[in-house]
Design an enzyme around this catalytic site. Structure first.
Site, PDB file in Angstrom:
ATOM      1  N   ARG A   1       0.225  -3.774  -8.516  1.00 42.91           N
ATOM      2  CA  ARG A   1      -1.110  -4.043  -9.032  1.00 42.91           C
ATOM      3  C   ARG A   1      -0.692  -3.586 -10.637  1.00 42.91           C
ATOM      4  O   ARG A   1      -0.132  -2.668 -10.851  1.00 42.91           O
ATOM      5  CB  ARG A   1      -2.269  -3.543  -8.508  1.00 42.91           C
ATOM      6  CG  ARG A   1      -2.679  -4.279  -7.300  1.00 42.91           C
ATOM      7  CD  ARG A   1      -3.856  -3.396  -6.554  1.00 42.91           C
ATOM      8  NE  ARG A   1      -3.536  -1.935  -6.580  1.00 42.91           N
ATOM      9  CZ  ARG A   1      -3.908  -1.030  -7.317  1.00 42.91           C
ATOM     10  NH1 ARG A   1      -4.690  -1.065  -8.348  1.00 42.91           N
ATOM     11  NH2 ARG A   1      -3.416   0.265  -6.886  1.00 42.91           N
TER      12      ARG A   1
ATOM     13  N   HIS B   1     -11.041   2.730   2.584  1.00 40.75           N
ATOM     14  CA  HIS B   1      -9.689   2.407   2.266  1.00 40.75           C
ATOM     15  C   HIS B   1      -8.870   3.213   3.442  1.00 40.75           C
ATOM     16  O   HIS B   1      -8.234   4.274   3.253  1.00 40.75           O
ATOM     17  CB  HIS B   1      -9.073   2.568   1.047  1.00 40.75           C
ATOM     18  CG  HIS B   1      -7.870   2.225   0.803  1.00 40.75           C
ATOM     19  ND1 HIS B   1      -6.927   2.834  -0.082  1.00 40.75           N
ATOM     20  CD2 HIS B   1      -7.350   1.005   1.008  1.00 40.75           C
ATOM     21  CE1 HIS B   1      -5.725   2.198  -0.256  1.00 40.75           C
ATOM     22  NE2 HIS B   1      -5.897   1.100   0.545  1.00 40.75           N
TER      23      HIS B   1
ATOM     24  N   LYS C   1      -7.091  -6.536  -3.536  1.00 39.84           N
ATOM     25  CA  LYS C   1      -8.029  -5.552  -3.846  1.00 39.84           C
ATOM     26  C   LYS C   1      -9.194  -5.903  -4.814  1.00 39.84           C
ATOM     27  O   LYS C   1     -10.024  -4.894  -4.899  1.00 39.84           O
ATOM     28  CB  LYS C   1      -7.024  -4.643  -4.891  1.00 39.84           C
ATOM     29  CG  LYS C   1      -6.050  -4.156  -3.917  1.00 39.84           C
ATOM     30  CD  LYS C   1      -6.367  -3.467  -2.704  1.00 39.84           C
ATOM     31  CE  LYS C   1      -5.297  -2.578  -1.858  1.00 39.84           C
ATOM     32  NZ  LYS C   1      -5.869  -1.761  -0.754  1.00 39.84           N
TER      33      LYS C   1
ATOM     34  N   SER D   1       0.008   6.822  -0.034  1.00 42.65           N
ATOM     35  CA  SER D   1       1.369   6.343   0.422  1.00 42.65           C
ATOM     36  C   SER D   1       2.171   7.717   0.559  1.00 42.65           C
ATOM     37  O   SER D   1       2.201   8.764   0.114  1.00 42.65           O
ATOM     38  CB  SER D   1       2.019   5.743  -0.896  1.00 42.65           C
ATOM     39  OG  SER D   1       3.351   5.430  -0.671  1.00 42.65           O
TER      40      SER D   1
ATOM     41  N   ASP E   1      -6.287  -1.465   6.699  1.00 40.16           N
ATOM     42  CA  ASP E   1      -6.143  -1.243   5.261  1.00 40.16           C
ATOM     43  C   ASP E   1      -7.729  -1.101   4.821  1.00 40.16           C
ATOM     44  O   ASP E   1      -8.095  -0.204   4.081  1.00 40.16           O
ATOM     45  CB  ASP E   1      -5.528  -2.259   4.250  1.00 40.16           C
ATOM     46  CG  ASP E   1      -5.305  -1.612   2.959  1.00 40.16           C
ATOM     47  OD1 ASP E   1      -4.899  -0.573   2.750  1.00 40.16           O
ATOM     48  OD2 ASP E   1      -5.379  -2.432   1.972  1.00 40.16           O
TER      49      ASP E   1
ATOM     50  N   ARG F   1       6.841  -6.522   0.026  1.00 35.72           N
ATOM     51  CA  ARG F   1       5.816  -6.471   0.580  1.00 35.72           C
ATOM     52  C   ARG F   1       5.853  -8.029   1.853  1.00 35.72           C
ATOM     53  O   ARG F   1       6.587  -8.797   1.625  1.00 35.72           O
ATOM     54  CB  ARG F   1       4.306  -6.928   0.031  1.00 35.72           C
ATOM     55  CG  ARG F   1       4.075  -5.728  -0.959  1.00 35.72           C
ATOM     56  CD  ARG F   1       3.396  -4.685  -0.426  1.00 35.72           C
ATOM     57  NE  ARG F   1       2.581  -3.682  -1.067  1.00 35.72           N
ATOM     58  CZ  ARG F   1       1.811  -2.713  -0.881  1.00 35.72           C
ATOM     59  NH1 ARG F   1       1.321  -2.972   0.517  1.00 35.72           N
ATOM     60  NH2 ARG F   1       1.496  -1.876  -1.473  1.00 35.72           N
TER      61      ARG F   1
ATOM     62  N   LYS G   1       0.380   6.864   7.291  1.00 33.56           N
ATOM     63  CA  LYS G   1      -0.926   6.368   7.764  1.00 33.56           C
ATOM     64  C   LYS G   1      -0.415   4.973   8.650  1.00 33.56           C
ATOM     65  O   LYS G   1      -1.063   4.969   9.567  1.00 33.56           O
ATOM     66  CB  LYS G   1      -1.958   5.712   6.698  1.00 33.56           C
ATOM     67  CG  LYS G   1      -3.026   5.048   6.806  1.00 33.56           C
ATOM     68  CD  LYS G   1      -3.928   4.831   6.092  1.00 33.56           C
ATOM     69  CE  LYS G   1      -3.502   3.967   4.750  1.00 33.56           C
ATOM     70  NZ  LYS G   1      -3.538   2.484   5.041  1.00 33.56           N
ATOM     71  N   THR G   2       0.549   4.160   8.016  1.00 31.02           N
ATOM     72  CA  THR G   2       0.913   2.844   8.895  1.00 31.02           C
ATOM     73  C   THR G   2       1.468   3.478   9.977  1.00 31.02           C
ATOM     74  O   THR G   2       1.225   2.868  11.232  1.00 31.02           O
ATOM     75  CB  THR G   2       1.907   2.271   8.032  1.00 31.02           C
ATOM     76  OG1 THR G   2       1.182   1.808   6.731  1.00 31.02           O
ATOM     77  CG2 THR G   2       2.247   1.004   8.825  1.00 31.02           C
TER      78      THR G   2
END
Length: 531
Positions: free
Chosen positions: A55, A217, A198, A235, A254, A320, A239-240
């Site tokens: 982004r 989020h 987003k 990041s 997400d 990604r 979290k993942t």
């Protein structure tokens, strides 16, 4: 239908070839025929996003009009855009796309809870982008498509169209602009699909609080007993990894809403995961999800093969994959859950002073939510030679159009109403600072989260952190007791408190920007002290 979206509808009618709601297989055929990418050995469609591999936050704007003027928290994140400039730029985009003579139009839902979902129509000249949209949003059934009608929001994407900054009011050629009065988003000059995802997330973050839905989020999962857990984290905080629990059903990875009546629901219908250094051993669920129907962005093959080299950063480290949530075994569909019993704020504290697990009061939860803290460590970016604090309001500042305290106040109210525990989990260093101690072992972090989820900390004795005021458990199943108290492990009280004060001051300085327009003064009670 707004004036802008009437224009969009008329424009679509005049285009020579419009492909409506093609099945994923048909979109892949189209994308291959158009030369947009190739197939990997797993059947996933691989493509590049060109100049932009992420982004571009400085090129995101919100039209300043009667709806947004008194609502949006204007500043460096939410930059105003002139309504007339938007109108003229939108017309230029449509003229450009008219010459393309081939479009892909997709009607989707944003929101698994039918009472709060938003109907979205995405218009793009790229089949691969339409496939991404098919993966990432919720697909209407054939019957729902028959009665879909006019969308609530329209996104027009023209990836190869660039604005003229002097004429159009943008910063440079690429742009992503939201217009809440016209209910239209335009994205130009960038093929990075995350701008679409987003953009709609930002829309929901603006409109849902009016319906008493807290947009978040975060990731979410559900246990066998039906208990919902939510994970926030920037990041590098884990979290993942920590939310992907084989013993719990994935609700989403997400973007979620927390309604006042039913509870948690996923905004999306898929996942958009980073693939840098991906391996079957480390992330088996993501690894297996990258198959026919999934997309890969900016990855590369091993020479002479169609096998993806996930360590290859030739194009970008932000490689990604996008895939529907149905590619995850055991994912919960529809992606809804009850009111969360436990919420985890994940941080990677490189100062080594935050406990590996601590429990927050309502005020502390609101304060830490608004702060959204983690730390960068030496080597992660050029010029960083020591731990550097990073703050992102609500753990997603670039996507939050309203003052962060609007969301924090809602969090505190829901936490209180539904008796939700909020835990601060330090996945970084807690026995000493980065470079002088080891990072908290993943097995201990997992054990602490499991203990919290299973209620094994409910009757444990806690003691208060002197500077941050959070409550630290004195014991936890599967974790050595000394590992739970940073001060104990430092063996140097003066050095420990000096480091505490350094991080505390960073929190206090960061919070100053929120004081103008703060929705609830009690949030300040959650601040750390200087001792």
């Amino acid at each position: 239908m707004t004036e802008t979206n009437k224009l969009n509808a008329e424009f679509i009618k005049d285009v020579k070839q419009v492909n409506y709601n093609l099945a994923p297989a048909a979109l892949i055929e189209e994308a291959l025929k158009n030369g947009e990418g190739v197939l990997a050995d797993t059947g996933a469609f691989m493509c590049d996003t060109g100049k932009f591999t992420g982004r571009s936050p400085q090129d995101r704007f919100i039209v300043e009009d009667d709806y947004t003027k008194g609502r949006v928290w204007w500043g460096n994140i939410n930059k105003p855009f002139d309504p007339q400039k938007f109108k003229s730029l939108h017309v230029k985009m449509l003229d450009y796309l008219q010459d393309n003579q081939k479009l892909y139009v997709r009607d989707v839902y944003a929101g698994a809870d039918e009472r709060y979902r938003v109907k979205v129509r995405v218009i793009t000249p790229l089949a691969s982008v339409s496939l991404f949209v098919s993966n990432m949003f919720i697909q209407p059934t054939a019957e729902e498509l028959k009665s879909f009608g006019d969308p609530d929001w329209i996104v027009v994407q023209a990836p190869d169209f660039e604005a003229n900054p002097q004429e159009d009011g943008t910063r440079q050629g690429n742009f992503s602009i939201l217009n809440f009065t016209e209910k239209c988003a335009i994205v130009g000059g960038s093929r990075y699909t995350g701008e679409i995802k987003k953009g709609i997330f930002s829309v929901l973050n603006a409109i849902l609080p009016e319906k008493n839905v807290l947009p978040m989020h975060c990731s979410a999962n559900e246990g066998e007993s039906g208990d919902t857990a939510v994970f926030f984290g920037l990041s590098g905080t884990g979290k993942t990894t920590l939310s992907a629990d084989p013993n719990r059903m994935l609700i989403g990875d997400d973007e979620h809403g927390w309604s006042a009546d039913n509870g948690i629901y996923n905004f999306e219908g898929g996942c958009y995961a980073k693939t840098i250094d991906l391996s079957q051993e480390k992330e088996p669920q993501i690894w297996e999800a990258i198959k026919f129907g999934a997309t890969l962005e900016n990855t590369r093959f091993f020479s002479g093969t169609r096998n993806v080299d996930y360590e290859n950063v030739t194009v970008t480290e932000n490689t990604r994959t996008s895939y529907p949530i149905s590619h995850i075994p055991g994912a919960k569909i529809p992606s809804v859950g009850g009111h969360p019993k436990n919420i985890f704020f994940l941080t990677c504290d490189a100062y080594g002073v935050l406990p590996p697990i601590s429990k927050l009061t309502k005020e502390q939860a609101m304060y830490h939510f608004m702060s959204g803290y983690t730390a960068k460590v030496a080597g992660t970016e050029a010029g960083i030679t020591e731990p550097t604090p990073t703050f992102s309001a609500c753990f997603g500042a670039p996507f939050m159009p309203l003052h962060p305290s609007v969301y924090a106040k809602m969090l505190g109210e829901k936490m209180e109403k539904f008796n939700t525990n909020i835990w601060l989990i330090n996945t970084g260093w807690s026995t000493g600072p980065y470079g002088k101690a080891d990072r908290t072992p993943l097995k201990y972090t997992r054990a602490m989260i499991t203990a919290a989820l299973e209620g094994e900390l409910d009757n444990i004795e806690f003691h208060e952190h002197t500077v941050f005021g959070v409550m630290q458990p004195t014991e936890c199943p599967g974790v050595p007791s000394e590992q739970l108290s940073p001060k104990t492990m430092w063996n140097d009280n003066d050095a420990f408190y000096k480091q505490c004060n350094k991080l505390s001051q960073a929190f206090i300085d960061n919070f100053k920007k929120f004081e103008d327009g703060l929705e609830d003064e009690s949030i300040k009670q959650g601040a750390p002290k200087i001792v």
